[in-house]
Design an enzyme around this catalytic site. Structure first.
Site, PDB file in Angstrom:
ATOM      1  N   GLU A 152      19.005  16.855 -15.572  1.00  0.00           N
ATOM      2  CA  GLU A 152      17.592  16.628 -15.245  1.00  0.00           C
ATOM      3  C   GLU A 152      16.660  17.595 -15.931  1.00  0.00           C
ATOM      4  OE1 GLU A 152      19.433  18.432 -11.426  1.00  0.00           O
ATOM      5  OE2 GLU A 152      20.052  17.248 -13.130  1.00  0.00           O
ATOM      6  N   ASN A 179      33.053  19.186 -14.046  1.00  0.00           N
ATOM      7  CA  ASN A 179      32.856  19.271 -12.600  1.00  0.00           C
ATOM      8  C   ASN A 179      33.259  17.977 -11.892  1.00  0.00           C
ATOM      9  OD1 ASN A 179      31.961  21.864 -12.678  1.00  0.00           O
ATOM     10  ND2 ASN A 179      29.809  21.401 -12.398  1.00  0.00           N
ATOM     11  N   ASP A 228       2.927  12.575 -51.889  1.00  0.00           N
ATOM     12  CA  ASP A 228       1.973  12.206 -52.912  1.00  0.00           C
ATOM     13  C   ASP A 228       1.860  13.392 -53.851  1.00  0.00           C
ATOM     14  OD1 ASP A 228       0.083  10.889 -54.355  1.00  0.00           O
ATOM     15  OD2 ASP A 228      -1.458  10.885 -52.809  1.00  0.00           O
TER      16      ASP A 228
END
Length: 909
Positions: free
Chosen positions: A335, A713, A377
């Site tokens: 998150e 985990n 350019d």
């Protein structure tokens, strides 16, 4: 008339026309440029030249007038669009769960804190995206406001209309001209253009008088171009058509009568505005974030149901299993990703601002580091956009002060258009403090420049009253009027050998990309007070003046640094081949291949993709051709940056992954750009590229390491759920552990990045994430399982599975909470570099401080008053002996697996 040509008649706005406006408009303009006046009348289905008000109204109703389409911005819809992206939806769902848990299920205050953090991240990321949408809208709006509001239109009654616009009747036509609002123009209208006018629509010239047009808004080139009524088949390029004037260009001098061939949305200029107003193609950064988001969503959708089912079956408590599965979903979601990305980008923008680089779009910093091709350019980017006099010499290559004096007097005293070459001569004299004593001369007369003669003559008188006629212009035109030459210190008859030498010298200078003028003079006109073109005869040819828009001092070093950093440079310019080659030589850019815009126009999409790979110089391009090249390069898998400075570059800037403007760019180019270099030195661009790679490296660290850590985990949770008769960690503990880990990761934005990573362009490759996660993630699971064994059997929690007390469960959960948090936090130190951490590569002090602060908090937390709120208990001293061995083993094993991974996959992050 040729049916192939006639198919371009406007028969209304067809679906095909709407779909590919640029191509249709290009072909029609080319066709109209070749028509005779009678064919133009037939093409536009009008009887004679000169619409009346009734005709104009009818044409306007049928085909539209010159009104600019009002650009609408749906504020609420755009806001909803940036809010409702998949990542925000997942985060909002998790935050809503936390909120409901807190209020309806008497949850813990940490759930409320987590909710606030998640909603803050949603607001920050959405606000940034929304601001970029608003900026895009403002750029488009500004483009539509560039055209002046009034124009001179020739509206005639039926008895006044003419079959042909010519010198004989142009005076009558001009006398009938009236000023109208530009939105009243319709195709088929006759308009009168004069010095100072901004061309309000696409116009085919029918008659002109010394018409000079500035097309810098389309080509970026500062030199005015000649326009007249004739078609030149040798110049088929769209912007070289000599009888077509385009919307947004301006009249420098002269006058013309033309017929309007395109208005409103059907002008060539409108294709540029349309390109900008359309949704910007996703950049490599956008694509990378999107792919990563969907990968995380799929990963979550697979893992969370598995956790739910295993816990439900083994514990026979489906409500508790559901709550635990949702908690795991929170743990699986990185998150902090929006926050990490934003903080990395914001810090990079802050650092770049110190180098006088304005970052308008934060994500462009990462894109800058990802580019492997930079297109630019030439004028205003590699060069100064300032034509300079770089040499003046006689035919024998000697510099001569008298030659410079004549060049200066001709440019200084002329009253006509002072083009950039005249200004360059005057500036050269002033800059070098050359004393030419202009006050000793008086102007007698002037023969103005015109396109037939292609030269300009000024007659001056010195203090003795002697007149000198000084003629300056195109070499071939000046030489035509010469019979003598100043050569080797004396005036001699002009021979064929001299003419060959003059031609050879001019060709040599042109081959170097220089613009060359010739100068001749004559004396002995003291009795004359009025001069005409007849006096431009029997002149003495004196010498040459050569001009160049010089490269920026930093351009050559930039080319070298780009090559060193793995970025291929390609030149996309509207200028010609000779001038472009000269600039490339001066900045040490090797020309691998050169292609013109005309050739590009003939290629299929597949052929173009091959051509853009093999060549690095593209000349005589119009804006849409530049955009095509950028698109082809992106289709070939490149991350492309474009650096431009003119309105003509706006579509290309919009099309590229990262758009860059320089200090002297037009307002539109700056508005359309992601990054603006405020300093004239281009070397800051290289610093920006390195900064972008550092930022990307740190973002990549967080994504890969966090996903690997979370996977480890969850793998541990799956094993524990299938093995243990209780939950291995309470939901509040899991949430708090996740919160502490996330807080430690905020310092990743300040971390150092290995030099090896900075040497090459870096881009998003989601295919690397899964191998990284599946190989490195389970390392922590091994030590989690060892912790389960330690807590279960050494400390006796599982000695009697049928009668486990709540205190034993809390001891088990506390033991894994501490070990899990420390290994999860240490993982960033182990995996942040491909080298040996702490010895070969040290993290930044900010990351070290964050890592060891969180580790300290995790270890001491069970001994604080806060422990009871988190269901944690004090751990026995012997635990920390085992804990130290586990952590040391984890560090050794993770480094070993990392080395094996690098050997197998030949890369790390």
């Amino acid at each position: 008339m040729d049916k192939k040509v006639m198919k371009f008649k406007f028969k209304g706005k067809t679906k095909n026309h709407q779909k590919d406006l640029g191509f249709v408009k290009t072909e029609e303009i080319k066709a109209v440029s070749q028509f005779s006046q009678s064919e133009i009348l037939e093409h536009f289905e009008i009887a004679k030249f000169g619409l009346n008000y009734e005709d104009a109204k009818e044409v306007g109703n049928k085909f539209g007038d010159n009104s600019q389409e009002k650009i609408k911005f749906h504020w609420l819809l755009r806001l909803l669009k940036v809010l409702l992206n998949p990542f925000n939806i997942v985060l909002a769902a998790i935050a809503t769960y936390n909120l409901l848990s807190y209020f309806l299920m008497a949850g813990d205050k940490f759930e409320l804190i987590a909710t606030g953090i998640i909603f803050a991240m949603i607001i920050i990321s959405s606000t940034i995206s929304y601001i970029q949408d608003i900026r895009s809208f403002l750029v488009t709006k500004k483009l539509t406001e560039l055209v002046s509001s009034k124009i001179t239109v020739i509206r005639l009654e039926d008895d006044e209309k003419v079959n042909e616009v010519s010198v004989k009747n142009n005076t009558t036509l001009i006398r009938e001209a009236k000023e109208l609002e530009i939105h009243e123009l319709v195709r088929g209208d006759l308009i009168y253009l004069s010095s100072g006018d901004l061309v309000p629509a696409d116009v085919r010239i029918l008659w002109s008088n010394d018409l000079f047009i500035n097309q810098a808004s389309l080509t970026g080139e500062s030199m005015p171009v000649e326009k007249h009524a004739n078609y030149n088949p040798n110049k088929p390029s769209l912007l070289e058509l000599q009888n077509i004037c385009y919307t947004g260009t301006s009249v420098i001098s002269g006058s013309a009568i033309g017929i309007v061939v395109g208005v409103g949305k059907d002008t060539y200029y409108a294709t540029i505005s349309k390109t900008i107003s359309e949704k910007q193609p996703p950049t490599s950064f956008n694509k990378g974030i999107k792919r990563t988001t969907w990968l995380l969503l799929c990963f979550m959708l697979v893992m969370v149901p598995i956790v739910f089912v295993i816990n439900g079956v083994t514990k026979n408590d489906w409500i508790s299993a559901l709550l635990f599965a949702i908690t795991v979903a929170v743990g699986l979601t990185p998150e902090m990703l929006p926050m990490i990305v934003t903080s990395n980008l914001a810090r990079g923008a802050s650092q770049m601002s110190k180098a006088k680089v304005v970052v308008k779009k934060l994500e462009s910093i990462q894109n800058l580091g990802a580019i492997d091709i930079l297109c630019t350019d030439k004028t205003g980017t590699l060069t100064n956009d300032n034509i300079e006099l770089i040499d003046y010499h006689l035919l024998d290559n000697k510099k001569d002060k008298q030659l410079l004096s004549y060049l200066f007097l001709n440019s200084y005293f002329q009253t006509g258009l002072k083009n950039p070459l005249d200004k360059a001569i005057i500036q050269y004299v002033e800059k070098n403090h050359i004393s030419l004593l202009k006050e000793h001369y008086t102007k007698i007369d002037e023969i103005p420049f015109d396109f037939n003669r292609r030269k300009l003559t000024v007659v001056v008188s010195d203090e003795d009253g002697d007149h000198t006629l000084i003629c300056k212009g195109a070499i071939e035109e000046v030489v035509k009027n010469c019979t003598q030459i100043f050569y080797q210190g004396k005036v001699q008859p002009l021979t064929d050998d001299h003419l060959r030498m003059i031609e050879s010298s001019a060709d040599k200078l042109n081959a170097q990309g220089l613009r060359v003028l010739g100068l001749a003079y004559s004396a002995g006109h003291n009795d004359d007070s009025y001069y005409s073109t007849g006096d431009e005869s029997n002149l003495i040819f004196m010498g040459f003046a050569s001009f160049l828009d010089k490269p920026k001092p930093s351009a050559a070093k930039m080319v070298q640094l780009l090559h060193k950093n793995g970025v291929d440079l390609k030149i996309l310019t509207g200028d010609n081949e000779q001038v472009t080659r000269a600039i490339c030589d001066r900045v040490n850019l090797h020309v691998k291949g050169l292609v013109s815009g005309d050739y590009i126009e003939k290629l299929s999409e597949f052929e173009l993709r091959e051509v853009v790979e093999k060549n690095n110089i593209f000349v005589k391009l119009n804006p849409l051709q530049k955009a095509k090249i950028i698109t082809a390069l992106k289709q070939n898998g490149h991350t492309v940056g474009f650096m431009g400075d003119g309105i003509n570059d706006a579509p290309v800037l919009r099309q590229s992954d990262v758009s860059i403007s320089v200090d002297n760019a037009t307002d539109i180019a700056k508005e359309a750009s992601d990054i603006i270099l405020l300093e004239k030195s281009l070397l800051v661009l290289e610093k920006g590229i390195i900064q972008g790679r550092k930022i990307f490296g740190n973002i990549l660290k967080y994504i890969k390491i966090t996903i690997a850590s979370n996977f480890g985990n969850v793998l541990s949770i799956l094993v524990a759920s299938a093995w243990l008769p209780f939950q291995p960690m309470a939901p509040i503990q899991l949430l708090f552990q996740n919160l502490l880990y996330d807080m430690s990761q905020l310092a990743v934005a300040f971390d150092k990045v290995d030099q090896e990573f900075l040497k090459t362009p870096q881009r998003w490759t989601t295919k690397d994430i899964l191998p990284f996660v599946f190989i490195n993630g389970p390392v922590s699971s091994i030590f989690d399982i060892l912790t389960f064994v330690l807590m279960g059997y050494y400390f006796g929690v599982l000695s009697n599975p049928s009668s486990i007390s709540s205190d034993q469960v809390m001891l088990f959960q506390t033991g894994w909470f501490v070990e899990g948090l420390v290994t999860q936090t240490l993982i960033v130190q182990m995996y942040r570099t491909r080298k040996v951490p702490f010895f070969q590569s040290m993290a930044s002090w900010q990351l070290l401080l964050a890592t060891f602060s969180v580790i300290t908090i995790g270890i001491t937390l069970p001994f604080t008053p806060l422990a009871i709120n988190l269901s944690l208990v004090k751990l026995p001293a012997i635990y920390f002996a085992f804990f130290t061995a586990l952590i040391l083993g984890y560090c050794i094993m993770s480094q070993s697996i990392k080395m094996l991974y690098i050997k197998l996959f030949k890369r790390w992050l």
